[in-house]
Design a protein around this motif. Structure first.
Motif, PDB file in Angstrom:
ATOM      1  N   TRP A  69       3.231   0.761   0.489  1.00 29.57           N
ATOM      2  CA  TRP A  69       2.773   1.980   1.149  1.00 29.57           C
ATOM      3  C   TRP A  69       1.281   1.984   1.437  1.00 29.57           C
ATOM      4  O   TRP A  69       0.825   2.592   2.406  1.00 29.57           O
ATOM      5  N   TRP A  70       0.504   1.282   0.601  1.00 26.46           N
ATOM      6  CA  TRP A  70      -0.948   1.372   0.734  1.00 26.46           C
ATOM      7  C   TRP A  70      -1.501   0.681   1.980  1.00 26.46           C
ATOM      8  O   TRP A  70      -2.687   0.866   2.315  1.00 26.46           O
ATOM      9  N   ILE A  71      -0.691  -0.099   2.687  1.00 24.15           N
ATOM     10  CA  ILE A  71      -1.222  -0.760   3.885  1.00 24.15           C
ATOM     11  C   ILE A  71      -1.531   0.248   5.000  1.00 24.15           C
ATOM     12  O   ILE A  71      -2.196  -0.097   5.990  1.00 24.15           O
ATOM     13  N   TRP A  72      -1.082   1.509   4.832  1.00 24.29           N
ATOM     14  CA  TRP A  72      -1.333   2.533   5.856  1.00 24.29           C
ATOM     15  C   TRP A  72      -2.516   3.435   5.485  1.00 24.29           C
ATOM     16  O   TRP A  72      -2.770   4.425   6.180  1.00 24.29           O
ATOM     17  N   LEU A  73      -3.232   3.098   4.422  1.00 22.31           N
ATOM     18  CA  LEU A  73      -4.333   3.952   3.970  1.00 22.31           C
ATOM     19  C   LEU A  73      -5.662   3.657   4.676  1.00 22.31           C
ATOM     20  O   LEU A  73      -6.638   4.380   4.479  1.00 22.31           O
ATOM     21  N   GLY A  74      -5.707   2.588   5.460  1.00 27.58           N
ATOM     22  CA  GLY A  74      -6.971   2.189   6.091  1.00 27.58           C
ATOM     23  C   GLY A  74      -7.591   3.292   6.937  1.00 27.58           C
ATOM     24  O   GLY A  74      -8.805   3.507   6.906  1.00 27.58           O
ATOM     25  N   GLY A  75      -6.762   3.997   7.687  1.00 27.50           N
ATOM     26  CA  GLY A  75      -7.272   5.069   8.542  1.00 27.50           C
ATOM     27  C   GLY A  75      -7.906   6.192   7.737  1.00 27.50           C
ATOM     28  O   GLY A  75      -8.981   6.698   8.086  1.00 27.50           O
ATOM     29  N   LEU A  76      -7.257   6.590   6.641  1.00 27.39           N
ATOM     30  CA  LEU A  76      -7.785   7.655   5.780  1.00 27.39           C
ATOM     31  C   LEU A  76      -9.118   7.246   5.171  1.00 27.39           C
ATOM     32  O   LEU A  76     -10.080   8.032   5.149  1.00 27.39           O
ATOM     33  N   LEU A  77      -9.199   6.005   4.693  1.00 28.22           N
ATOM     34  CA  LEU A  77     -10.442   5.522   4.097  1.00 28.22           C
ATOM     35  C   LEU A  77     -11.542   5.425   5.152  1.00 28.22           C
ATOM     36  O   LEU A  77     -12.711   5.698   4.869  1.00 28.22           O
ATOM     37  N   GLY A  78     -11.150   5.041   6.359  1.00 27.19           N
ATOM     38  CA  GLY A  78     -12.118   4.972   7.445  1.00 27.19           C
ATOM     39  C   GLY A  78     -12.701   6.331   7.782  1.00 27.19           C
ATOM     40  O   GLY A  78     -13.884   6.458   8.106  1.00 27.19           O
ATOM     41  N   VAL A  79     -11.874   7.367   7.701  1.00 23.54           N
ATOM     42  CA  VAL A  79     -12.337   8.741   7.941  1.00 23.54           C
ATOM     43  C   VAL A  79     -13.412   9.110   6.920  1.00 23.54           C
ATOM     44  O   VAL A  79     -14.468   9.660   7.276  1.00 23.54           O
ATOM     45  N   PHE A  80     -13.161   8.808   5.657  1.00 24.22           N
ATOM     46  CA  PHE A  80     -14.133   9.124   4.607  1.00 24.22           C
ATOM     47  C   PHE A  80     -15.428   8.362   4.839  1.00 24.22           C
ATOM     48  O   PHE A  80     -16.527   8.941   4.736  1.00 24.22           O
ATOM     49  N   TYR A  81     -15.328   7.085   5.175  1.00 24.69           N
ATOM     50  CA  TYR A  81     -16.519   6.250   5.349  1.00 24.69           C
ATOM     51  C   TYR A  81     -17.370   6.730   6.525  1.00 24.69           C
ATOM     52  O   TYR A  81     -18.583   6.919   6.400  1.00 24.69           O
ATOM     53  N   LEU A  82     -16.739   6.956   7.669  1.00 17.39           N
ATOM     54  CA  LEU A  82     -17.480   7.364   8.857  1.00 17.39           C
ATOM     55  C   LEU A  82     -18.112   8.739   8.677  1.00 17.39           C
ATOM     56  O   LEU A  82     -19.291   8.944   9.000  1.00 17.39           O
ATOM     57  N   THR A  83     -17.352   9.683   8.136  1.00 14.46           N
ATOM     58  CA  THR A  83     -17.872  11.034   7.937  1.00 14.46           C
ATOM     59  C   THR A  83     -18.999  11.030   6.910  1.00 14.46           C
ATOM     60  O   THR A  83     -19.997  11.751   7.065  1.00 14.46           O
ATOM     61  N   SER A  84     -18.876  10.203   5.876  1.00 12.66           N
ATOM     62  CA  SER A  84     -19.940  10.099   4.877  1.00 12.66           C
ATOM     63  C   SER A  84     -21.233   9.609   5.509  1.00 12.66           C
ATOM     64  O   SER A  84     -22.319  10.123   5.219  1.00 12.66           O
ATOM     65  N   ASN A  85     -21.137   8.612   6.383  1.00 12.22           N
ATOM     66  CA  ASN A  85     -22.332   8.085   7.040  1.00 12.22           C
ATOM     67  C   ASN A  85     -23.008   9.141   7.901  1.00 12.22           C
ATOM     68  O   ASN A  85     -24.241   9.206   7.982  1.00 12.22           O
ATOM     69  N   ILE A  86     -22.196   9.969   8.572  1.00 11.35           N
ATOM     70  CA  ILE A  86     -22.755  11.044   9.394  1.00 11.35           C
ATOM     71  C   ILE A  86     -23.526  12.033   8.520  1.00 11.35           C
ATOM     72  O   ILE A  86     -24.592  12.534   8.904  1.00 11.35           O
ATOM     73  N   LEU A  87     -23.000  12.306   7.321  1.00 10.20           N
ATOM     74  CA  LEU A  87     -23.671  13.217   6.399  1.00 10.20           C
ATOM     75  C   LEU A  87     -24.902  12.573   5.768  1.00 10.20           C
ATOM     76  O   LEU A  87     -25.915  13.236   5.522  1.00 10.20           O
ATOM     77  N   LEU A  88     -24.828  11.256   5.516  1.00 16.65           N
ATOM     78  CA  LEU A  88     -25.918  10.551   4.847  1.00 16.65           C
ATOM     79  C   LEU A  88     -27.133  10.363   5.739  1.00 16.65           C
ATOM     80  O   LEU A  88     -28.281  10.434   5.270  1.00 16.65           O
ATOM     81  N   PHE A  89     -26.903  10.120   7.020  1.00 17.59           N
ATOM     82  CA  PHE A  89     -27.983   9.698   7.915  1.00 17.59           C
ATOM     83  C   PHE A  89     -29.168  10.666   7.920  1.00 17.59           C
ATOM     84  O   PHE A  89     -30.315  10.238   7.747  1.00 17.59           O
ATOM     85  N   PRO A  90     -28.950  11.973   8.109  1.00 14.64           N
ATOM     86  CA  PRO A  90     -30.114  12.879   8.102  1.00 14.64           C
ATOM     87  C   PRO A  90     -30.738  13.044   6.719  1.00 14.64           C
ATOM     88  O   PRO A  90     -31.887  13.488   6.610  1.00 14.64           O
ATOM     89  N   LYS A  91     -29.999  12.702   5.669  1.00 18.68           N
ATOM     90  CA  LYS A  91     -30.514  12.850   4.307  1.00 18.68           C
ATOM     91  C   LYS A  91     -31.345  11.634   3.878  1.00 18.68           C
ATOM     92  O   LYS A  91     -32.354  11.776   3.180  1.00 18.68           O
ATOM     93  N   LEU A  92     -30.904  10.432   4.278  1.00 21.87           N
ATOM     94  CA  LEU A  92     -31.503   9.197   3.774  1.00 21.87           C
ATOM     95  C   LEU A  92     -32.240   8.379   4.820  1.00 21.87           C
ATOM     96  O   LEU A  92     -33.046   7.511   4.477  1.00 21.87           O
ATOM     97  N   GLY A  93     -31.937   8.610   6.110  1.00 20.67           N
ATOM     98  CA  GLY A  93     -32.531   7.778   7.145  1.00 20.67           C
ATOM     99  C   GLY A  93     -31.706   6.522   7.401  1.00 20.67           C
ATOM    100  O   GLY A  93     -30.740   6.227   6.690  1.00 20.67           O
TER     101      GLY A  93
END
Length: 313
Positions: A69-93
Motif C-alpha cells: 500500500w505504501w507505494i501510493w504515499l509519494g503524492g502525500l509526502l510530496g504535498v508536505f514537502y512542497l508546502t513546507s518549503n513555501i512556509l520555510l522560504f520567507p522564514k529562513l531565506g
C-alpha cells in the motif's frame, strides 16, 4: 559534460521553484492553494512527458493488488514537502531553505540505505559515511550557527524569541527533507513497478494534486483565490513552479542511469546550494535579499565534502 551541466541546472532551478511558489502564495494568500497550483501544473506537464515517452497514464488493477500500500504515499509526502518549503522560504531565506531539507534528506537516506526500507538495496552505514556525516554537521554549524554568533544575535535579549522561532523552522526543514527522501525511495520503487520513472512521477504528482484540490476545497471553501494570481501587476512566472518541479524530476530520471545515483544526487545538491545563494544574494523572483556571508560559503563547501563522502560510498 552534458550530464554534469544538466545536473547543475536542475539543482539551481529547484530553489527558484520555492521562490516562485512563495511569491504565488503572497497572491493567493494560502500555502495550500499555492501548492495546489504548482502540483496541478506539474501534473499536466508530466502527463505530456509520460505520453511522449510512450507510456499510458493509467495503472492496471493488478498493480494495486500485487504491491504494498505504501507505494501510493509519494503524492502525500510530496504535498508536505512542497508546502513546507513555501512556509520555510520567507522564514529562513533561500540558502537555509535548501540546506535544512538537504540535511534531512541525507539523514533519512542513510537510514533507508542501512535498513533497506521501502524495498531499497541495503548499503550498510560504514566508517566513510560516518566521517562524511561528521563533516556535514560541521558544515551545517559553520553555515547556520556561526554567522548568528558572529553577529552576536544570541546575546541580545530581544532576539531570543527570534532565535527560538528560527530554530523551530530549521527543524521543520530537516523533517521536510526526511519526508522528501522517503518520497524519493517510494517513487523509485513505484518506478520499478511501473517500469517508468516518468510515469511514477506523474502518478505521484497526480495523487498530490487530488489531495490538495480536496484540501483547498474544504479549508478555503472553494477555489476563488486562484483568480488573485491573475491580472495586472501579477507576474506570469508565478505559474511556472510546477514546470520547474517536473523538469527536476525528468532531469534526475535522465541522470541516474548516466552518472549513477550517488553522483547525480551530489551534482544536483551542489546546484541547489548555488541556486539558494543566487536567490538570497540577488533577491531573485521577488525574494527578500539576504546577502550571503563568507562563513556561509565556507560552510557550504564543507557540507559538499561531507555529502560527497556520504553519497559516493
Amino acid at each position: 559534460m552534458l550530464a554534469i551541466f544538466i545536473g547543475l541546472f536542475i539543482g539551481i532551478i529547484l530553489p527558484m521553484q520555492t521562490a516562485i511558489n512563495s511569491k504565488l502564495r503572497t497572491f493567493v494568500q494560502s500555502p495550500f492553494t499555492s501548492s495546489m497550483i504548482s502540483f496541478t501544473v506539474g501534473t499536466i506537464y508530466l502527463a505530456v512527458m509520460t505520453l511522449i515517452s510512450g507510456k499510458s497514464l493509467f495503472v492496471s488493477a493488478a498493480t494495486f493488488s500485487d504491491n504494498p500500500w505504501w507505494i501510493w504515499l509519494g503524492g502525500l509526502l510530496g504535498v508536505f514537502y512542497l508546502t513546507s518549503n513555501i512556509l520555510l522560504f520567507p522564514k529562513l531565506g533561500g540558502v537555509q531553505t535548501v540546506i535544512m531539507p538537504i540535511s534531512g534528506q541525507i539523514i533519512m537516506s542513510m537510514l533507508i540505505d542501512n535498513f533497506g526500507w521501502f524495498a531499497s538495496a541495503v548499503h550498510p552505514f560504514g566508517l566513510t559515511r560516518l566521517v562524511g556525516t561528521i563533516i556535514l554537521v560541521a558544515g551545517l554549524y559553520v553555515t547556520i550557527v556561526l554567522p548568528d554568533q558572529l553577529e552576536k544575535k544570541n546575546t541580545i535579549e530581544g532576539e531570543k524569541t527570534y532565535v527560538k522561532e528560527v530554530w523551530f523552522w530549521r527543524l521543520v526543514g530537516v523533517l521536510a527533507g526526511m519526508i522528501s527522501a522517503t518520497q524519493i525511495a517510494i517513487n523509485g520503487h513505484l518506478g520499478t513497478v511501473l517500469d517508468s520513472s516518468i510515469h511514477a512521477s506523474f502518478i505521484s504528482f497526480l495523487l498530490g494534486s487530488v489531495i490538495l484540490i480536496v484540501l483547498v476545497g474544504i479549508k478555503e471553501r472553494g477555489y476563488k483565490q486562484i483568480t488573485l494570481a491573475i491580472g495586472p501587476g501579477k507576474a506570469w512566472w508565478v505559474w511556472l513552479g510546477g514546470v520547474i518541479g517536473g523538469t527536476y524530476v525528468l532531469g534526475t530520471v535522465y541522470l541516474v542511469p548516466v552518472l549513477g545515483t550517488g553522483a547525480a544526487v551530489v551534482i544536483a545538491l551542489f546546484g541547489q546550494m548555488i541556486g539558494g545563494i543566487l536567490v538570497d544574494s540577488f533577491g531573485l523572483l521577488g525574494a527578500k535579499k539576504n546577502p550571503v556571508v563568507l562563513a556561509q560559503i565556507i560552510g557550504l563547501i564543507i557540507m559538499i565534502i561531507g555529502v560527497i563522502l556520504i553519497k559516493l560510498t
